[in-house]
Design a protein around this motif. Structure first.
Motif: not given
Lengths: 124, 180
Positions: A68-83, A85-93
């Motif tokens: 699994n490379k990316t998880i995209i979570s869609m919410y009513s007010n926001y969306q969160v994209v997490q990538m 990149k172990l050992p790092l996690i890249l998060t976009f809100v």
């Protein structure tokens, strides 16, 4: 170098309409770098938020479709994209109507900067 | 007539019984209703057999699974546990506050040490395509009259140039296919 990366990430925030936060953490949620706009989205960056993604990523990799490379979570007010990149996690809100494809396209541009940051986590 | 028929049936059944008891074709070893299904059940019982020391060791060796089988079973169980999707494992496990703070400090120190070495070349974005700025970025900028006038001038010149383009047809575009 730190200023350069932050400046670059700030530039990405300005380029993508509706993007509020870009954060780089380790797999336990400990932040290494973070740039954000004035929007209050601290809830998505709590320490317990990132480990949940890590665990979900591990479990999602067992579906027989590869890692699994990316998880995209869609919410009513926001969306969160997490990538992953172990050992790092890249998060976009971003906002609900933010261009998700544009966020995904930033991955390859940020990869070059992540290689340097990974060393700090690997040595830990 | 019914009486005669009944007498005849009775005599026929008696003949069948006699023939069954006096059947010469029956094999002496062929199982019949008198044959025991279990051969000597008392002497062949497991309890009596296990009382023998030699037999006990042999049975004990055969009854236990081999080490290879045990290892294979362990590997199978382990692989199953690894590959099983465990939703329960998605419970949040947060770090202690002190450990969290310590790790933040550690990462900051390492990043500073790493970047203060001055061995990093500037990283430029690769690729031909670049990000397109948000449209709001341009809309928020003021429009200058000189820029507008210049754009109008360029547009007029382009229009004039396009209107002066002339095409001279020298030959037909579609040539009929020559069929002999």
């Amino acid at each position: 170098m730190s200023d350069d990366i932050k400046k670059y990430l700030d530039g990405l925030l300005q380029k993508v309409s509706g993007l509020y936060v870009i954060q780089i953490t380790d797999r336990d949620g400990v932040p290494l770098l973070r740039v954000s706009q004035e929007k209050n989205v601290d809830f998505a960056l709590m320490p317990s938020f990132i480990p949940t993604f890590t665990t979900a990523c591990d479990q999602a990799s067992k579906l027989g479709l590869g890692r699994n490379k990316t998880i995209i979570s869609m919410y009513s007010n926001y969306q969160v994209v997490q990538m992953n990149k172990l050992p790092l996690i890249l998060t976009f809100v971003g906002a609900e109507n933010c261009n998700t494809g544009h966020i995904l396209a930033l991955e390859h541009q940020v990869d070059g900067y992540l290689e340097d940051i990974k060393q700090a986590v690997t040595e830990a | 007539m019914e009486y005669v028929h009944s007498v005849w049936s009775y005599l026929a059944s008696i003949c069948n019984c006699w023939q069954c008891t006096e059947d010469p074709g029956a094999q002496p070893n062929e199982p019949n209703e008198r044959t025991h299904l279990l051969v000597d059940p008392v002497n062949h019982s497991p309890a009596l057999r296990r009382s023998n020391s030699d037999g006990l060791s042999t049975d004990y060796a055969h009854s236990l699974p081999k080490k290879d089988d045990q290892n294979a079973l362990s590997r199978l169980v382990q692989n199953t546990a690894i590959n099983m999707i465990n939703v329960g494992a998605m419970d949040c496990h947060s770090l202690e506050h002190q450990e969290y703070a310590d790790r933040i400090r550690l990462y900051s120190q390492r990043l500073h040490q790493q970047w203060n070495n001055g061995q990093h070349a500037s990283i430029a974005p690769k690729g031909l395509l670049k990000d397109v700025p948000s449209h709001q970025f341009y809309l928020s900028k003021p429009t200058y009259p000189d820029d507008t006038a210049q754009m109008k001038l360029f547009t007029e010149k382009a229009h004039i140039s396009v209107s002066h383009i002339q095409i001279d047809h020298k030959e037909a575009v579609v040539v009929p296919f020559r069929i002999p």
